[in-house]
Design an enzyme around this catalytic site. Structure first.
Site, PDB file in Angstrom:
ATOM      1  N   THR A   1      -3.273 -10.758  -1.750  1.00  0.00           N
ATOM      2  CA  THR A   1      -2.883  -9.374  -1.528  1.00  0.00           C
ATOM      3  C   THR A   1      -4.029  -8.469  -1.961  1.00  0.00           C
ATOM      4  O   THR A   1      -5.173  -8.926  -2.074  1.00  0.00           O
ATOM      5  CB  THR A   1      -1.542  -9.074  -2.238  1.00  0.00           C
ATOM      6  OG1 THR A   1      -1.114  -7.762  -1.896  1.00  0.00           O
ATOM      7  CG2 THR A   1      -1.631  -9.189  -3.748  1.00  0.00           C
ATOM      8  N   ASN A   2      -3.785  -7.185  -2.158  1.00  0.00           N
ATOM      9  CA  ASN A   2      -4.859  -6.272  -2.545  1.00  0.00           C
ATOM     10  C   ASN A   2      -4.298  -5.186  -3.459  1.00  0.00           C
ATOM     11  O   ASN A   2      -3.098  -5.170  -3.748  1.00  0.00           O
ATOM     12  CB  ASN A   2      -5.526  -5.685  -1.289  1.00  0.00           C
ATOM     13  CG  ASN A   2      -4.537  -4.909  -0.451  1.00  0.00           C
ATOM     14  OD1 ASN A   2      -4.073  -3.845  -0.832  1.00  0.00           O
ATOM     15  ND2 ASN A   2      -4.179  -5.460   0.701  1.00  0.00           N
ATOM     16  N   ILE A   3      -5.147  -4.286  -3.914  1.00  0.00           N
ATOM     17  CA  ILE A   3      -4.754  -3.348  -4.982  1.00  0.00           C
ATOM     18  C   ILE A   3      -4.087  -2.070  -4.478  1.00  0.00           C
ATOM     19  O   ILE A   3      -3.832  -1.163  -5.268  1.00  0.00           O
ATOM     20  CB  ILE A   3      -5.949  -2.988  -5.895  1.00  0.00           C
ATOM     21  CG1 ILE A   3      -7.029  -2.235  -5.102  1.00  0.00           C
ATOM     22  CG2 ILE A   3      -6.542  -4.239  -6.542  1.00  0.00           C
ATOM     23  CD1 ILE A   3      -8.071  -1.580  -6.011  1.00  0.00           C
TER      24      ILE A   3
END
Ligand code: CTP
Ligand code: CA
Length: 221
Positions: A33-35
């Protein structure tokens, strides 16, 4: 109910938005995933609603509450699920705003069961496969809605954003620096359109969203 304090610049318009981070499963308990916190997308959903639009939201992982008063809010966590949800709803939309931080790649060899450390002699190999580009696919429809994209860049922000806007063939693109934007409560964005480039001040994501909606409404008249 209409927000009486905000000019109803999107009255009668149907807006579809994507927001938040996507998640690509490696196995039932792990993923890529990502921030992104989803805050910019949710703020834009709220701002479109306040401007009188009928808003449909497709969201991945978000770390803030889903706004009230939306026509529909559908969770779609992987990029492929988000792509499918967007295309299920896109037919009746006037405006598409792609704010989600979509994974460019999914895990090709994702596992139905949890990977066990003891059973594998060496670290597992994670193979990636390309995800569909949701924004580019909407912009390429025979009769696309008015498309607004975001560009999240860590360097050469405007240079990459100009290329992105041209390549995806979208009328309006909002460029931001990832360090200033992702996971933060405030943002500093530059809007790129056919008339040129407009740098907005550094301000809260709520105020940034209101200014983006005002700019968008100005392009529609
Ligand atoms: N986007 C999308 N679907 C994808 C990837 C991106 O809809 N599979 C959208 C994002 O929501 C954003 C815009 O495209 O509005 C740009 O996303 P970004 O990640 O900045 O650009 P990419 O074209 O993926 O290029 P790169 O990651 O290499 O910078
Ligand atoms: Ca990307």
């Amino acid at each position: 109910l209409a927000d009486v304090s905000t000019p109803q610049t999107l009255a009668g318009k149907k807006v579809l938005l994507t927001a938040g981070a996507t998640f690509e499963a490696i196995d039932p308990v792990r993923g890529i995933t990502n921030i992104s916190s989803g805050q910019m997308g949710l703020a834009l959903a709220r701002a479109c609603r306040a401007a009188g639009a009928e808003v449909t939201l497709i969201y991945g992982q978000v770390q803030a509450p889903i706004p009230a008063g939306l026509a529909q809010a559908v969770q779609a966590v992987s990029a492929e699920a988000m792509y499918a949800a967007v295309h299920r709803h896109i037919g009746r939309q006037d405006i598409f705003i792609a704010v989600a931080a979509v994974a460019d790649y999914k895990v090709k060899n994702s596992h139905a069961q949890k990977l066990k450390k003891d059973l594998s002699g060496s670290p597992p190999l994670i193979e990636l496969a390309e995800n569909p580009d949701i924004l580019a696919s909407v912009a390429a429809l025979p009769q696309p809605p008015f498309c607004v994209g975001f560009a999240a860049e860590s360097e050469r922000v405007l240079e990459y954003a100009r290329i992105k806007r041209a390549k995806k063939n979208i009328p309006m693109l909002v460029a931001n620096q990832v360090a200033q934007a992702m996971g933060k409560d405030s943002n500093q964005v530059t809007i790129l359109d056919q008339h040129g480039e407009t740098a907005l001040p550094h301000m809260s994501k709520a105020d940034t969203a209101t200014a983006i909606v005002a700019h968008l409404a100005g392009l529609l008249v």
